[in-house]
Design a protein around this motif. Structure first.
Motif, PDB file in Angstrom:
ATOM      1  N   ARG A  93       0.836  -1.211   0.000  1.00 54.41           N
ATOM      2  CA  ARG A  93       0.000   0.000   0.000  1.00 54.41           C
ATOM      3  C   ARG A  93       0.865   1.252   0.000  1.00 54.41           C
ATOM      4  O   ARG A  93       0.557   2.221  -0.697  1.00 54.41           O
ATOM      5  N   GLN A 144       3.934   1.569  -1.151  1.00 57.59           N
ATOM      6  CA  GLN A 144       4.560   1.701  -2.468  1.00 57.59           C
ATOM      7  C   GLN A 144       3.579   2.263  -3.482  1.00 57.59           C
ATOM      8  O   GLN A 144       3.914   3.135  -4.277  1.00 57.59           O
ATOM      9  N   LEU A 145       2.339   1.775  -3.451  1.00 60.72           N
ATOM     10  CA  LEU A 145       1.320   2.293  -4.364  1.00 60.72           C
ATOM     11  C   LEU A 145       1.016   3.755  -4.076  1.00 60.72           C
ATOM     12  O   LEU A 145       0.841   4.555  -5.001  1.00 60.72           O
ATOM     13  N   VAL A 166       3.670   5.847  -5.591  1.00 59.91           N
ATOM     14  CA  VAL A 166       3.518   5.925  -7.042  1.00 59.91           C
ATOM     15  C   VAL A 166       2.440   6.932  -7.395  1.00 59.91           C
ATOM     16  O   VAL A 166       2.632   7.791  -8.253  1.00 59.91           O
ATOM     17  N   TYR A 167       1.287   6.862  -6.705  1.00 57.80           N
ATOM     18  CA  TYR A 167       0.180   7.769  -7.018  1.00 57.80           C
ATOM     19  C   TYR A 167       0.516   9.203  -6.647  1.00 57.80           C
ATOM     20  O   TYR A 167       0.094  10.127  -7.315  1.00 57.80           O
TER      21      TYR A 167
END
Length: 105
Positions: free
Chosen positions: A94, A96-97, A100-101
């Motif tokens: 979560r 890492q995501l 990215v976002y």
């Protein structure tokens, strides 16, 4: 606790966990006996430990500490070491995501 556990440093969080923790009354219940216990006995012991964790005033801080330190055994905040490892892995994904976002925005 004035700060959310996620905002505390790991040493401060450890101290927070020790202040009022229910597991301090019977550490073997949460860590298990040495050297080896029967799987049925382990499951029963862990169930009792989880029940105690459910009423612990420092459960949230304990969970945060366990996720950070990833213990190899015992019951922490009502979860086994294996369950904590799975939770920590999901949290890492979560995060890492989210990184990215945030980079996209």
């Amino acid at each position: 606790m004035n700060a959310h556990p996620s905002k505390l440093t790991t040493p401060d969080l450890r101290d927070e966990c020790l202040d009022g923790a229910q597991c301090l009354f019977d550490a073997e219940l949460h860590d298990g006996p040495d050297p080896v216990e029967h799987p049925d006995a382990r499951a029963a012991r862990e169930d009792v430990a989880k029940d105690i964790c459910a009423t612990c005033p420092v459960q949230v801080a304990c969970l945060e500490y366990a996720i950070r330190t990833r213990p190899v055994g015992g019951v922490w905040a009502g979860l086994t070491a294996e369950e904590i490892a799975q939770l920590a892995a999901r949290r890492a994904v979560r995060e890492q995501l989210a990184d990215v976002y945030q980079g996209v925005a």
